[in-house]
Design a protein around this motif. Sequence first.
Motif, PDB file in Angstrom:
ATOM      1  N   HIS A  79      41.012  25.336 104.816  1.00 26.87           N
ATOM      2  CA  HIS A  79      40.733  23.966 104.167  1.00 26.87           C
ATOM      3  C   HIS A  79      40.482  24.203 102.590  1.00 26.87           C
ATOM      4  CE1 HIS A  79      38.912  19.959 103.058  1.00 26.87           C
ATOM      5  NE2 HIS A  79      39.805  19.598 103.955  1.00 26.87           N
ATOM      6  N   SER A  80      41.074  23.222 101.960  1.00 29.63           N
ATOM      7  CA  SER A  80      40.964  23.412 100.451  1.00 29.63           C
ATOM      8  C   SER A  80      39.423  23.453  99.930  1.00 29.63           C
ATOM      9  CB  SER A  80      41.766  22.228  99.599  1.00 29.63           C
ATOM     10  OG  SER A  80      41.025  20.928 100.070  1.00 29.63           O
ATOM     11  N   TYR A  81      38.486  22.924 100.744  1.00 34.66           N
ATOM     12  CA  TYR A  81      37.055  22.874 100.316  1.00 34.66           C
ATOM     13  C   TYR A  81      36.578  24.225 100.393  1.00 34.66           C
ATOM     14  CZ  TYR A  81      31.887  21.982 100.594  1.00 34.66           C
ATOM     15  OH  TYR A  81      30.581  21.914 100.758  1.00 34.66           O
ATOM     16  N   GLY A  82      37.016  25.029 101.258  1.00 34.39           N
ATOM     17  CA  GLY A  82      36.491  26.451 101.423  1.00 34.39           C
ATOM     18  C   GLY A  82      37.477  27.364 100.725  1.00 34.39           C
ATOM     19  N   LEU A  83      38.849  26.986 100.833  1.00 34.76           N
ATOM     20  CA  LEU A  83      39.550  28.280 100.099  1.00 34.76           C
ATOM     21  C   LEU A  83      39.446  28.151  98.691  1.00 34.76           C
ATOM     22  CD1 LEU A  83      42.012  30.210 100.211  1.00 34.76           C
ATOM     23  CD2 LEU A  83      43.420  28.223 100.523  1.00 34.76           C
ATOM     24  N   ILE A  84      39.664  26.914  97.974  1.00 35.14           N
ATOM     25  CA  ILE A  84      39.854  26.605  96.617  1.00 35.14           C
ATOM     26  C   ILE A  84      38.498  26.605  95.987  1.00 35.14           C
ATOM     27  CG2 ILE A  84      40.480  25.305  94.534  1.00 35.14           C
ATOM     28  CD1 ILE A  84      42.847  24.175  96.487  1.00 35.14           C
ATOM     29  N   CYS A  85      37.578  25.687  96.467  1.00 39.80           N
ATOM     30  CA  CYS A  85      36.258  25.494  95.709  1.00 39.80           C
ATOM     31  C   CYS A  85      35.294  26.461  96.174  1.00 39.80           C
ATOM     32  CB  CYS A  85      35.533  24.101  95.928  1.00 39.80           C
ATOM     33  SG  CYS A  85      36.658  22.706  95.802  1.00 39.80           S
ATOM     34  N   GLY A  86      35.468  27.230  97.278  1.00 34.69           N
ATOM     35  CA  GLY A  86      34.396  27.968  97.872  1.00 34.69           C
ATOM     36  C   GLY A  86      34.943  29.520  97.328  1.00 34.69           C
ATOM     37  N   ILE A  87      36.149  29.783  97.757  1.00 31.45           N
ATOM     38  CA  ILE A  87      36.493  31.307  97.367  1.00 31.45           C
ATOM     39  C   ILE A  87      37.162  31.459  96.052  1.00 31.45           C
ATOM     40  CG2 ILE A  87      37.997  33.166  98.112  1.00 31.45           C
ATOM     41  CD1 ILE A  87      37.625  32.126 101.194  1.00 31.45           C
ATOM     42  N   LEU A  88      38.250  30.663  95.737  1.00 36.66           N
ATOM     43  CA  LEU A  88      39.112  31.015  94.479  1.00 36.66           C
ATOM     44  C   LEU A  88      38.123  30.646  93.290  1.00 36.66           C
ATOM     45  CD1 LEU A  88      42.729  29.470  95.498  1.00 36.66           C
ATOM     46  CD2 LEU A  88      41.718  31.892  95.768  1.00 36.66           C
ATOM     47  N   VAL A  89      37.408  29.612  93.290  1.00 32.72           N
ATOM     48  CA  VAL A  89      36.511  29.361  92.350  1.00 32.72           C
ATOM     49  C   VAL A  89      35.408  30.502  92.068  1.00 32.72           C
ATOM     50  CG1 VAL A  89      34.514  27.735  91.581  1.00 32.72           C
ATOM     51  CG2 VAL A  89      36.534  26.898  91.980  1.00 32.72           C
ATOM     52  N   ALA A  90      35.057  31.076  92.924  1.00 35.24           N
ATOM     53  CA  ALA A  90      34.035  32.105  92.822  1.00 35.24           C
ATOM     54  C   ALA A  90      34.817  33.200  92.291  1.00 35.24           C
ATOM     55  CB  ALA A  90      33.416  32.536  94.428  1.00 35.24           C
ATOM     56  N   LEU A  91      35.998  33.749  92.699  1.00 39.47           N
ATOM     57  CA  LEU A  91      36.734  34.804  92.137  1.00 39.47           C
ATOM     58  C   LEU A  91      36.966  34.365  90.728  1.00 39.47           C
ATOM     59  CD1 LEU A  91      39.118  35.608  94.980  1.00 39.47           C
ATOM     60  CD2 LEU A  91      37.058  36.842  94.695  1.00 39.47           C
ATOM     61  N   LYS A  92      37.271  33.379  90.231  1.00 38.80           N
ATOM     62  CA  LYS A  92      37.391  32.902  89.040  1.00 38.80           C
ATOM     63  C   LYS A  92      36.191  33.129  88.202  1.00 38.80           C
ATOM     64  CE  LYS A  92      39.699  31.058  85.576  1.00 38.80           C
ATOM     65  NZ  LYS A  92      40.780  31.697  84.747  1.00 38.80           N
ATOM     66  N   ARG A  93      34.993  32.933  88.676  1.00 41.54           N
ATOM     67  CA  ARG A  93      33.840  32.949  88.005  1.00 41.54           C
ATOM     68  C   ARG A  93      33.379  34.585  87.999  1.00 41.54           C
ATOM     69  NH1 ARG A  93      31.468  27.835  90.233  1.00 41.54           N
ATOM     70  NH2 ARG A  93      31.187  26.311  88.649  1.00 41.54           N
ATOM     71  N   GLY A  94      33.900  35.354  88.544  1.00 48.54           N
ATOM     72  CA  GLY A  94      33.651  36.908  88.816  1.00 48.54           C
ATOM     73  C   GLY A  94      32.686  36.924  89.811  1.00 48.54           C
ATOM     74  N   GLN A  95      32.422  36.056  90.647  1.00 44.03           N
ATOM     75  CA  GLN A  95      31.297  36.183  91.807  1.00 44.03           C
ATOM     76  C   GLN A  95      32.033  36.847  92.920  1.00 44.03           C
ATOM     77  OE1 GLN A  95      30.325  32.063  91.574  1.00 44.03           O
ATOM     78  NE2 GLN A  95      28.385  32.336  90.549  1.00 44.03           N
ATOM     79  N   THR A  96      31.214  37.073  93.777  1.00 43.26           N
ATOM     80  CA  THR A  96      31.529  37.554  95.330  1.00 43.26           C
ATOM     81  C   THR A  96      31.258  36.802  96.459  1.00 43.26           C
ATOM     82  OG1 THR A  96      31.270  40.155  94.549  1.00 43.26           O
ATOM     83  CG2 THR A  96      31.365  39.541  96.953  1.00 43.26           C
ATOM     84  N   PRO A  97      32.151  35.953  96.689  1.00 42.24           N
ATOM     85  CA  PRO A  97      31.803  34.859  97.681  1.00 42.24           C
ATOM     86  C   PRO A  97      31.681  35.400  99.229  1.00 42.24           C
ATOM     87  CG  PRO A  97      34.328  35.201  97.311  1.00 42.24           C
ATOM     88  CD  PRO A  97      33.491  35.962  96.358  1.00 42.24           C
ATOM     89  N   VAL A  98      30.646  34.992  99.831  1.00 47.49           N
ATOM     90  CA  VAL A  98      30.222  35.389 101.005  1.00 47.49           C
ATOM     91  C   VAL A  98      30.605  34.343 102.033  1.00 47.49           C
ATOM     92  CG1 VAL A  98      28.121  36.095 102.526  1.00 47.49           C
ATOM     93  CG2 VAL A  98      28.384  36.543 100.255  1.00 47.49           C
ATOM     94  N   ILE A  99      31.618  35.130 103.228  1.00 52.98           N
ATOM     95  CA  ILE A  99      32.103  33.962 103.861  1.00 52.98           C
ATOM     96  C   ILE A  99      31.489  34.180 105.484  1.00 52.98           C
ATOM     97  CG2 ILE A  99      34.275  33.555 105.144  1.00 52.98           C
ATOM     98  CD1 ILE A  99      35.804  34.580 102.622  1.00 52.98           C
ATOM     99  N   VAL A 100      31.002  33.211 106.100  1.00 54.34           N
ATOM    100  CA  VAL A 100      30.161  33.222 107.076  1.00 54.34           C
ATOM    101  C   VAL A 100      30.761  32.393 108.328  1.00 54.34           C
ATOM    102  CG1 VAL A 100      27.836  33.215 107.958  1.00 54.34           C
ATOM    103  CG2 VAL A 100      28.294  33.633 105.793  1.00 54.34           C
ATOM    104  N   ASN A 101      30.913  33.121 109.465  1.00 55.30           N
ATOM    105  CA  ASN A 101      31.176  32.321 110.717  1.00 55.30           C
ATOM    106  C   ASN A 101      30.026  31.320 111.017  1.00 55.30           C
ATOM    107  OD1 ASN A 101      31.466  31.456 113.533  1.00 55.30           O
ATOM    108  ND2 ASN A 101      33.143  33.172 113.530  1.00 55.30           N
ATOM    109  N   THR A 102      30.591  30.116 111.338  1.00 55.49           N
ATOM    110  CA  THR A 102      29.485  29.039 111.483  1.00 55.49           C
ATOM    111  C   THR A 102      29.078  28.963 113.078  1.00 55.49           C
ATOM    112  OG1 THR A 102      31.000  27.246 111.736  1.00 55.49           O
ATOM    113  CG2 THR A 102      30.282  27.822 109.466  1.00 55.49           C
ATOM    114  N   ALA A 103      29.644  29.852 113.876  1.00 57.11           N
ATOM    115  CA  ALA A 103      29.283  29.796 115.463  1.00 57.11           C
ATOM    116  C   ALA A 103      27.842  29.755 115.735  1.00 57.11           C
ATOM    117  CB  ALA A 103      30.119  30.686 116.114  1.00 57.11           C
ATOM    118  N   ASN A 104      27.269  30.518 114.999  1.00 57.31           N
ATOM    119  CA  ASN A 104      25.671  30.932 115.020  1.00 57.31           C
ATOM    120  C   ASN A 104      24.992  30.535 113.947  1.00 57.31           C
ATOM    121  OD1 ASN A 104      23.132  31.969 115.853  1.00 57.31           O
ATOM    122  ND2 ASN A 104      23.931  33.818 116.422  1.00 57.31           N
TER     123      ASN A 104
END
Length: 430
Positions: A153-178
């Motif tokens: 979804h664009s919220y997680g993909l663009i605002c979460g991941i691509l924005v972080a990479l643009k800032r030079g940050q390391t995004p942490v992607i976490v499964n929400t099942a637990n």
Amino acid sequence: MIRIDDRLYDHASFEETSARLAEQTGLLTRAGGRYAVCFAETIDWLSLFFAIRKAGASVLPIHPGTPYPAARKLAIGAGCDRLFYNSLTAEVLDVPVVVEAKGQLLQMSSGTTGAPKCVARSWEEIDAEIESYVATFREPETMTPVVACPTTHSYGLICGILVALKRGQTPVIVNTANPKYLLKVLRETERPLLYSSPAILHTLARLLPDGEQIHATMTSGTLLPDAWFALIRAKSQHMFQQYGCSESGCIAINPDVTATGDMGFVLPHLAAETGSSADDTGEIIVKNTDGIAIHTRDLGYIRDDGMLVFISRMDDMINVSGLNVYPKDVEDAVMTMASVTDAVAFRKSDRFAGERVALLFSASESVAPQAVRQWCSRHLASHQLPMDILQVETIPRQANGKISRRDVATRHAAGEFTTPVAGPITGAAS
């Protein structure tokens, strides 16, 4: 670099994997094309996503929980000529091959008020959104993005991941099942900024012990019930909110949320028109850099300080004998009951009033519909009172955390929902 759960993938690893996938999947030998991708593993999906984007092709991300027949239908509906469904061997779909001048991110609208439709945005448009987002929203620059929402979804993909990479940050992607594992990750992460859905944020806020807070939370996608907002706000050192739609991406960001309806300030690459006050509301209309008007079908206004305030989806309003009822007003009233945990109000046809308010709610114990209606009668006007009340185990939500009142109403009319405690209460408004 990107971290997925407990594993870190560096830039070189992604470059190598993406290059290998581009060769394996034939991306380098085709001009353009539209690819639909549905992979169970986040690393597989993201690697192929970056490969497709680098090749200048178009991609339709499909949520990993989507069954094959539904994924195939989505792919065909978006005009995709290839489908990767948990396999690097693409299924060739019987649709005309589209050779586009520019690659695009394809998304299916949520369908909360109508049939889902395909929205195509060029990579240049996505880059402009990211540039505007990063330049305007400066508060997270020293925070670590934790993406606990679908990366399809664009919220997680663009605002979460691509924005972080643009800032030079390391995004942490976490499964929400637990949720307990997600809390563990947040506790181990330096100054985490959690991108997630209202439902997940509410669950975490309830799990947190007294005195403990999440460093920062971001909410998006649907309006928080007042009771949820108060709890999440209390459990967040910093709380942000963003507002957007499939056609334009992120529209506004609120860097310090104090009221659930305050969506934020419009990003500079866009312009928004709507009402001027709470007494002069209007549809929120957004214009992009090309001057094209996007009708959001959302009702709101812009305050004198520039804050964009959301009132309701225009199509969600319920007209009871000529009087407008906003579903959130009903939901907020119901959720002040001690045992009620979630609620959704929606319209139901009525031969006398035209429309009536219907309600589904969940609670930590059995609650009689009569008790809910008596509670509502002390907090709502007579035309706002729900006439059909059902208790359910859980309120149905989409993968992105949104509630489709249209879908709930259709399923309710088909008799899908049952109540474990008592039958519905019906009748005319008092």
